[in-house]
Design an enzyme around this catalytic site. Sequence first.
Site, PDB file in Angstrom:
ATOM      1  N   ILE A 185      -6.370   7.956 -12.621  1.00 48.97           N
ATOM      2  CA  ILE A 185      -7.646   8.136 -11.912  1.00 48.97           C
ATOM      3  C   ILE A 185      -7.548   9.194 -10.818  1.00 48.97           C
ATOM      4  O   ILE A 185      -8.421   9.280  -9.949  1.00 48.97           O
ATOM      5  CB  ILE A 185      -8.139   6.800 -11.326  1.00 48.97           C
ATOM      6  CG1 ILE A 185      -7.122   6.213 -10.339  1.00 48.97           C
ATOM      7  CG2 ILE A 185      -8.445   5.810 -12.440  1.00 48.97           C
ATOM      8  CD1 ILE A 185      -7.607   4.959  -9.621  1.00 48.97           C
ATOM      9  N   GLY A 186      -6.479   9.987 -10.894  1.00 47.57           N
ATOM     10  CA  GLY A 186      -6.262  11.018  -9.886  1.00 47.57           C
ATOM     11  C   GLY A 186      -5.063  10.720  -9.018  1.00 47.57           C
ATOM     12  O   GLY A 186      -4.756  11.472  -8.092  1.00 47.57           O
ATOM     13  N   THR A 187      -4.355   9.632  -9.315  1.00 48.17           N
ATOM     14  CA  THR A 187      -3.221   9.203  -8.505  1.00 48.17           C
ATOM     15  C   THR A 187      -1.923   9.914  -8.858  1.00 48.17           C
ATOM     16  O   THR A 187      -0.950   9.802  -8.120  1.00 48.17           O
ATOM     17  CB  THR A 187      -3.010   7.692  -8.664  1.00 48.17           C
ATOM     18  OG1 THR A 187      -2.885   7.394 -10.063  1.00 48.17           O
ATOM     19  CG2 THR A 187      -4.198   6.916  -8.119  1.00 48.17           C
ATOM     20  N   PHE A 240     -10.971   4.156  -8.486  1.00 51.77           N
ATOM     21  CA  PHE A 240     -10.558   3.170  -7.483  1.00 51.77           C
ATOM     22  C   PHE A 240     -11.417   1.921  -7.499  1.00 51.77           C
ATOM     23  O   PHE A 240     -11.855   1.425  -6.468  1.00 51.77           O
ATOM     24  CB  PHE A 240     -10.505   3.795  -6.088  1.00 51.77           C
ATOM     25  CG  PHE A 240      -9.269   4.619  -5.864  1.00 51.77           C
ATOM     26  CD1 PHE A 240      -8.071   4.000  -5.559  1.00 51.77           C
ATOM     27  CD2 PHE A 240      -9.300   5.991  -6.003  1.00 51.77           C
ATOM     28  CE1 PHE A 240      -6.914   4.749  -5.390  1.00 51.77           C
ATOM     29  CE2 PHE A 240      -8.151   6.741  -5.834  1.00 51.77           C
ATOM     30  CZ  PHE A 240      -6.953   6.122  -5.525  1.00 51.77           C
ATOM     31  N   GLU A 243      -3.449   1.245  -2.910  1.00 52.72           N
ATOM     32  CA  GLU A 243      -4.337   0.427  -2.078  1.00 52.72           C
ATOM     33  C   GLU A 243      -3.934   0.432  -0.604  1.00 52.72           C
ATOM     34  O   GLU A 243      -4.790   0.445   0.284  1.00 52.72           O
ATOM     35  CB  GLU A 243      -4.340  -1.030  -2.576  1.00 52.72           C
ATOM     36  CG  GLU A 243      -4.288  -1.213  -4.074  1.00 52.72           C
ATOM     37  CD  GLU A 243      -5.604  -0.956  -4.777  1.00 52.72           C
ATOM     38  OE1 GLU A 243      -6.630  -0.877  -4.095  1.00 52.72           O
ATOM     39  OE2 GLU A 243      -5.605  -0.851  -6.014  1.00 52.72           O
ATOM     40  N   ASN A 267       7.597   9.702  -6.320  1.00 54.88           N
ATOM     41  CA  ASN A 267       7.202  11.082  -6.029  1.00 54.88           C
ATOM     42  C   ASN A 267       6.566  11.123  -4.639  1.00 54.88           C
ATOM     43  O   ASN A 267       5.398  10.762  -4.475  1.00 54.88           O
ATOM     44  CB  ASN A 267       6.208  11.595  -7.083  1.00 54.88           C
ATOM     45  CG  ASN A 267       5.883  13.071  -6.912  1.00 54.88           C
ATOM     46  OD1 ASN A 267       5.855  13.597  -5.804  1.00 54.88           O
ATOM     47  ND2 ASN A 267       5.634  13.750  -8.026  1.00 54.88           N
ATOM     48  N   PRO A 268       7.296  11.537  -3.615  1.00 52.05           N
ATOM     49  CA  PRO A 268       6.741  11.559  -2.257  1.00 52.05           C
ATOM     50  C   PRO A 268       5.495  12.425  -2.117  1.00 52.05           C
ATOM     51  O   PRO A 268       4.642  12.147  -1.279  1.00 52.05           O
ATOM     52  CB  PRO A 268       7.900  12.122  -1.420  1.00 52.05           C
ATOM     53  CG  PRO A 268       9.125  11.852  -2.223  1.00 52.05           C
ATOM     54  CD  PRO A 268       8.709  11.949  -3.658  1.00 52.05           C
ATOM     55  N   LYS A 300       6.874  -0.253  -5.424  1.00 51.33           N
ATOM     56  CA  LYS A 300       5.659  -0.992  -5.107  1.00 51.33           C
ATOM     57  C   LYS A 300       4.509   0.020  -5.137  1.00 51.33           C
ATOM     58  O   LYS A 300       4.732   1.230  -5.091  1.00 51.33           O
ATOM     59  CB  LYS A 300       5.742  -1.646  -3.730  1.00 51.33           C
ATOM     60  CG  LYS A 300       6.846  -2.677  -3.573  1.00 51.33           C
ATOM     61  CD  LYS A 300       6.849  -3.246  -2.154  1.00 51.33           C
ATOM     62  CE  LYS A 300       7.950  -4.254  -1.941  1.00 51.33           C
ATOM     63  NZ  LYS A 300       7.960  -4.780  -0.550  1.00 51.33           N
ATOM     64  N   GLY A 301       3.296  -0.462  -5.179  1.00 54.73           N
ATOM     65  CA  GLY A 301       2.158   0.445  -5.283  1.00 54.73           C
ATOM     66  C   GLY A 301       1.779   1.077  -3.963  1.00 54.73           C
ATOM     67  O   GLY A 301       1.978   0.506  -2.894  1.00 54.73           O
TER      68      GLY A 301
END
Length: 748
Positions: free
Chosen positions: A472-474, A247, A712, A638-639, A708-709
Amino acid sequence: MTAQPGLPFGAPVARVDARAKVTGAARYAAEHPAEGLLYGVVVPSPIARGRIRSIDSRAARAVPGVIEVLTHENRPPMARFDLLHKDMDAPGGSPFRPLHDAQIHSDAQPVALVVAVSFEAARHAARLIEVHCAAERPRSDMQRLAIEARKPSRLKFGYQVAPKVRGEPEDAWDEAPVRIEACYRSPAEFHNPMETHASTAIWEGEGRLTIYDKTQGAQNSRAYLARVLKLRKRDVRVLCPFVGGAFGSGLRPGYQLVLAAMAALTLRRTVRVVLTRQQMFSFGHRPETLQTLKLACDTEGRLRSVVHEAVSETSRNEDYVENIVSWTGLLYNTPNLRLAHRVVELDRFTPTDMRAPGAAQGVYALESAMDELAHAVGLDPLALRLRNYTETEPGSGKPFSSKALRECYARGAERFGWSRREPEPRSMRDGRTLIGWGMATGVWDAMQIHGAARAVLRVDGTLEVGSATTDIGTGTGTVMSQIAAATLGLPLAKVDFSLGDSSLPLAPVQGGSFTVATIGTAVQAACIKIAAKLLLMARAQGDTPLRQPRLKDVEFVNGLVRLRVDPSRSISLRELMQRAGAAQIEAKSLALPNLMKQRKYARATHSAVFAEVRVDEDLGSVHVTRVVSAVAAGRIVNPRTATSQIEGGVVWGIGMALHEEGLVDHRLGRVMNHSLAEYHLAANADVGEIEVIFVDEPDEVVNPLGVKGVGEIGIVGVAAAVGNAIFHATGRRVYSLPITLDKVLGLD
């Protein structure tokens, strides 16, 4: 062409790498075995600013098993010019060069590397190194030095210069019937992912290196290392198949990468360098900020003037800056606006991005001030925000490509029970425990940049997809697999997505919440190219049930391609490829944002955060018992993984509000609480119930996937919501983070 209905795009499937992670099969940067492995241990500087007079390594070299001690006096050659030391995420200025010379720029700067046949020998020898320095008084007190702040450079990627002043903000503020002015401080926060930074540099002979690195950008690390150490890019391969959290900490190449590669090249051996937990405090961090907000409104709560000024830290050698004040010009409409941002140079390592850089601090100040203004004008905090809601971007007048923030407010408030909130502070309690409810708005960018992917469909029905992006683990690998599977109508188990390898197709560093929008679009485009090739095969054969199909007329479902209007006319992908005599079909795609389409719109991700706190009236201790976060982040692939991302952001936001703070002794310029024992993070006992709501808002302006991301946005607004809840509980405003019990009790 349509994707497979329902599954797997949009399904809450488990992570494809879950079993590897929970069984220990997943190997991280410091866990890859290598023949003849040597261990490097970093020796930190004993001062924060000055020069090295001498380094005495005789005792260290006498330790059995020690092979070499690298310093600025015997390191291998490095590139000369600053430009060659810059990476994809570098700001303006002169980047830090490990072991470059005798100058000490910041606390715990690496000054030597001890290399030995065992970690224990290297660690013991490192403690015997004597570093003699000429110390200078460091500049580390930003509050005292803020008067020296100056305008920042524009060279940091993504930084937006404050817009021109709109209207007459000072005059409007003076004349407004309701106004508030407040100063906010947020401290330096330090990256503490589960996996500390590490690099294993494997010597392949002939000047070639294969490196397992803790990084958010394998290609960024490769290009940087090749330039710095004067290597051919084709002789360097960087791998990061698993990353134990980052992150922001891994956006720029860490100094351990250069040190491990230096040692490997010098000794012609494989070398591993792992940073200690204490050394995680010796490089990039979230910058300390000082912010002033002046808000004014009429008696009905309509904003008349907004002034937001920020000062943040940078190092003396680089000009780091974040978008701290720009969000204030994006969220609410006002005829009079002034935004300003300055930086002050300190003797600290250059700050680096940390989850929602700039927004985490800037929105904290803005949303805290909005809560104070709501109290001053006598409005419910949510009502004040709705009164100043805008469907267009203030200033430019551009419509948002999508903005479901109003629905976030409505659904979040309903789930939280906001209508039952007693308006007066200290009006809700349970015995000696004060209860407070607070809320805030969150906002972040909605971006797509450039990236590529390659896809290979084999006749056995398996699909291999790859890009140099990281995870990164997301859950990046899982989401990319879902996109590929949905596009070609394959079971998820048939898709293998490769990542974290600098030899794979182009990918930017993983940050800014643009990875799915960028690489996901490339994955989809590559799979669509394969679909087009399959249809060409069908046309060439002439005797398939599809006859002369077009992409828009077919759908790929369960390993079949079939006509949408007549699903009985179908053929399996396996049969189609067998008829054509094709063992595999390959396609590659470079996805670029549609700038002509995007330029007509403002683009952003939004959220509404509601928090409940319980405050011990006698002790001032705070417990966050409930958080509801309603998020509008485009289409959710992916919820399950997306919910995990928002939950993680909320936990981090709680830590920002109540716990995290790097404490510096300004006489020494050194971080004093550089351990997990003294640098406080939110733990299980600090986190109550978290509920995440996603408001559907597909947005094909941002990218063809409509996503959308979510990486963050989860943290943005959380600290403000918690702080506002503390005010509602206690009637006391706290203007500096973290909000510790002494501040709650008014003892600070």
